[in-house]
Design an enzyme around this catalytic site. Structure first.
Site, PDB file in Angstrom:
ATOM      1  CG  HIS A  56      -1.926   1.077   1.251  1.00  0.00           C
ATOM      2  ND1 HIS A  56      -3.064   1.046   0.480  1.00  0.00           N
ATOM      3  CD2 HIS A  56      -1.984   2.237   1.950  1.00  0.00           C
ATOM      4  CE1 HIS A  56      -3.772   2.133   0.703  1.00  0.00           C
ATOM      5  NE2 HIS A  56      -3.146   2.876   1.587  1.00  0.00           N
ATOM      6  CG  HIS A 106     -10.442   2.638   2.793  1.00  0.00           C
ATOM      7  ND1 HIS A 106     -11.040   2.890   3.992  1.00  0.00           N
ATOM      8  CD2 HIS A 106      -9.112   2.775   3.024  1.00  0.00           C
ATOM      9  CE1 HIS A 106     -10.134   3.187   4.912  1.00  0.00           C
ATOM     10  NE2 HIS A 106      -8.949   3.113   4.342  1.00  0.00           N
TER      11      HIS A 106
END
Length: 760
Positions: A56, A106
């Protein structure tokens, strides 16, 4: 502060120790840390590397691949080097304006805790745009859900929770939601996709960068926002692991807790800080706290400027006393920002947040406070309770880490043979149309987006669902407009990841062009499975290649984006390859924005673009339960010519409505253009019998309503693929040459009901 043992453990022991500690770092990465430090890391340090070296944050499996994307061009004011990109919108009153755009995912949090996961996704992307010095002007939400039909299923719980979270957060912060799309497929049952996009407006001289400015050694590091709590600890690493139902309760702790009302106040206070700094011509660094929390944000801010940092965790406003140092340093509590400020400006900035906008009175523990200092020494140091709990070379912490997973390139997919017949069906066209309109990827999305405030701020020109792209007029007194659209068909991703990337770019560009806007630039969110598995990594490689090819051919750059990998369950089930693209466009005169709805009858209808007899990945193939053959190939000469033909048609001033031909094909597109009129002054259709291929192909093009067909004579003569196909009428029915008239109200009911039963 205890150390995390690495050097004395076997690989098997180290792997188990990492699992117990909740670390996503691999054994080889842990040993690399110990080797570089020449010691075992502290617990804070190992958790810091766990966050910074996660997929990420580091993009370790994809960063080198992303270099293939074109990122420069005459519209680019800021490329993908920071949290958001900036595209040149135009000039007004001597000021050069930029559109700031950021794209985020998300996914994992939303699968585990849908409302909070989706809401904090919006919160994070808003901060990315705000921190470029911009005023927020709009958001968008591409979504991918599993089977939501069963009222008792987790998939329905996820879908409803995600939409509620997006609406609750976006509405509370007062930013209109103007674009998005949603697909439903069983392959998203265990991994939904929640992508979010935000755009902002900034004058070029007022751009703020996410780096400590030159000569800023000795400057203050100021933390702003919510009191740091225990939510979101390990969030970055959580986004880089596969999901396991058995771990769902533990995973919930990695999801942050949103507070949109506090965010609203922080945004307004930050706009006031912008004014203060600009009035005094003060340069500062600014970044939002996302992945890696205080550590990730402050380390990247200082490292990007060529500095180190010393942070005192005792000065951090915390929600609980005596919180563990790793949680304070690395927890991803929402609604927080970080400034690098010259000391003589710090007091005034603190006064704006704490007194003028009263953060401590808005939420318990919220405030702005000095927590550290920028230093020349290129080390990142954390202190807690008079102890140094972290001291590492800052470039080692934040520097590029690269993985090169082994993979075999995917073979090129079969290309459609124009002479082959990929789809035959004896069912009546109008019966097929009703089934296509009721398909989960075509039916009305209004039950979802009606919960969003699409017109707050009073700048919306074309709202959600009214056309292919949303349009806003963000500059008071100016005719400049901004268009935003998203695209990305997972049905193509299942068949050919490279083509799915190409089509995502082309479709997003067509949607922006359909409202009369000039495409400026692109963002992407690359949602894929496990990069450590060669077949899934090969999908990522192929899709990026497709994105790069399309962007180069259409001469439109990428300026920001995000990569979301490990969208796979513990059972090994990965999502379809899902590159999702957003396109930003500019209108010189927002008053000329094109409607996507028929508002008048007695007009001529044209199709711009040639359909292809390739139905692979089409809605019709899904409705009939057949293969459909290969997906349509992309002919870039034809694509560019189609866009040019639309521009020329719009220039005649006779066009009354336009839609890009998308899911379901031409006939479904035309029907949807009629539906909004049925409750007032109905508009009907009289069409030529164009055949299955023309009616249901999803290979692109535009449906265009023209008040005076003669106005398009030159366009028709110049472009052989521009064809008149019928007319609109003032009768609320659909008539196809040689077939009985069909009631559009019945078709509208088939289109309107499927998601109304789910989202209410």
């Amino acid at each position: 502060m205890p150390n995390f043992s690495i050097q004395t453990l076997t690989d098997a022991q180290l792997k188990e120790a990492a699992r117990r500690a909740g670390l996503a770092l691999r054994v080889d990465e842990l040993r690399r840390i110990a080797h570089r430090l020449d010691r075992d890391p502290t617990l804070v340090e190992v958790h810091a590397f766990d966050a910074q070296w996660s997929e990420h944050c580091s993009y370790k499996s994809s960063r080198h691949l992303l270099k293939a994307l074109p990122i420069t061009g005459p519209t680019v004011m800021q490329g993908p080097a920071e949290d958001a990109g900036i595209l040149h919108l135009g000039e007004f009153n001597g000021d050069r304006y930029g559109v700031v755009i950021a794209h985020e995912s998300h996914n994992h949090p939303s699968q585990v805790v849908p409302f909070e996961g989706a809401a904090t996704g919006v919160g994070g992307i808003v901060r990315d745009v705000l921190c470029m010095g911009a005023q927020l002007i709009a958001i968008a939400d591409p979504l991918r859900f599993g089977r939501v039909e069963d009222p008792s299923s987790h998939q329905r719980y996820v879908g409803i929770g995600v939409v509620d979270g997006i609406s609750a957060y976006g509405n509370a912060i007062g930013v209109p939601n103007i674009a998005g799309d949603v697909y439903f497929d069983e392959q998203f049952d265990e991994n939904c996709l929640v992508n979010v996009i935000a755009i902002g407006l900034v004058k070029e001289p007022e751009i703020i960068h996410s780096a400590a400015p030159p000569n800023s050694a000795g400057w203050d590091i100021v933390l702003v926002g919510k009191a740091t709590d225990t939510s979101g600890f390990g969030g970055a690493a959580f986004s880089s692991v596969t999901l396991d139902k058995e771990d769902k309760d533990a995973n919930k702790g990695a999801v942050q807790v949103p507070d949109p009302f506090l965010k609203n106040v922080i945004m307004r206070a930050t706009y006031r800080v912008f004014e203060y700094l600009r009035e005094r011509k003060i340069t500062a660094g600014f970044k939002d706290l996302g992945a890696g929390g205080i550590m990730g944000c402050s380390a990247e801010l200082c490292s990007s400027g060529g500095f180190g940092a010393i942070i005192d965790l005792d000065d951090v406003n915390t929600a609980l006393p005596n919180m563990p140092a790793p949680v304070i340093a690395i927890g991803e509590t929402q609604e927080r920002l970080c400034w690098v400020l010259p000391p003589d400006a710090t007091a005034a900035v603190l006064q704006i947040y704490n007194e003028e906008f009263s953060l401590p009175q808005i939420a318990k523990g919220a405030c702005a406070a000095v927590i550290g200092v920028v230093q020349k020494d290129l080390r990142y140091v954390l202190r807690c309770r008079e102890e140094i709990v972290m001291d590492v070379p800052i470039e080692f912490l934040t520097g590029s880490i690269r993985d090169d997973p082994a993979f075999q390139p995917r073979p090129a997919a079969a290309r459609p043979d124009p002479a082959s017949s990929y789809m035959t069906c004896d069912a009546p066209v109008v019966d097929l149309l009703a089934r296509v309109l009721a398909h989960r990827d075509v039916c009305s999305r209004k039950p979802m987006y009606k919960q969003y405030d699409t017109a707050v701020r009073g700048t919306t020109v074309i709202g959600r669902g009214e056309s292919d792209a949303g349009v806003i007029a963000p500059i008071p007194g100016s005719t400049l407009g901004v268009a935003l659209a998203v695209a990305g068909n997972p049905r193509y991703g299942q068949l050919d990841p490279r083509l799915s990337g190409e089509h995502a770019v082309c479709e997003a560009v067509r949607k922006v062009a359909a409202v009369g806007a000039r495409p400026l630039g692109l963002t992407d969110c690359l949602n894929f499975g496990n990069p450590q598995k060669s077949d899934q990594y090969a999908e990522l490689v192929a899709a990026i290649d497709g994105l790069a090819t399309a962007a180069r051919e259409l001469a439109i750059p990428f300026v920001s984006g995000n990569v979301s990998l490990y969208n796979e369950s513990k059972g090994g089930k990965a999502i379809p390859a899902s590159p999702i693209v957003a396109c930003v466009g500019a209108l010189e005169d927002v008053g000329q924005a094109q409607s996507g709805e028929f508002r008048v009858g007695s007009c001529s209808l044209f199709r711009i673009g040639l359909p292809t007899n390739a139905f692979g990945g089409s809605v019709l193939a899904g409705v009939l339960g057949v293969d459909g053959g290969p997906p349509p190939a992309v002919d870039y000469d034809a694509e560019l010519a189609t866009l040019a033909a639309l521009r020329q048609a719009l220039a005649t001033g006779s066009v009354r409505a336009v839609r890009a031909i998308g899911n379901g094909g031409l006939l479904a597109t035309l029907a949807q253009m009629c539906f909004p009129s049925l409750d007032s002054e109905p508009v009907g259709l009289e069409l030529q019998d164009l055949g299955l291929e023309s009616f249901f192909s999803e290979s692109g093009g535009f449906a265009v309503q023209v008040e005076d067909a003669r106005a398009l004579a030159d366009v028709v003569n110049h472009f052989s693929f521009v064809r008149q196909i019928g007319r609109t009428t003032s009768e609320p029915g659909l008539t196809i040459e040689g077939l009985d008239k069909v009631d559009l109200h019945r078709l509208n009911e088939a289109w309107s009901m499927p998601l109304a039963e789910v989202f209410g």
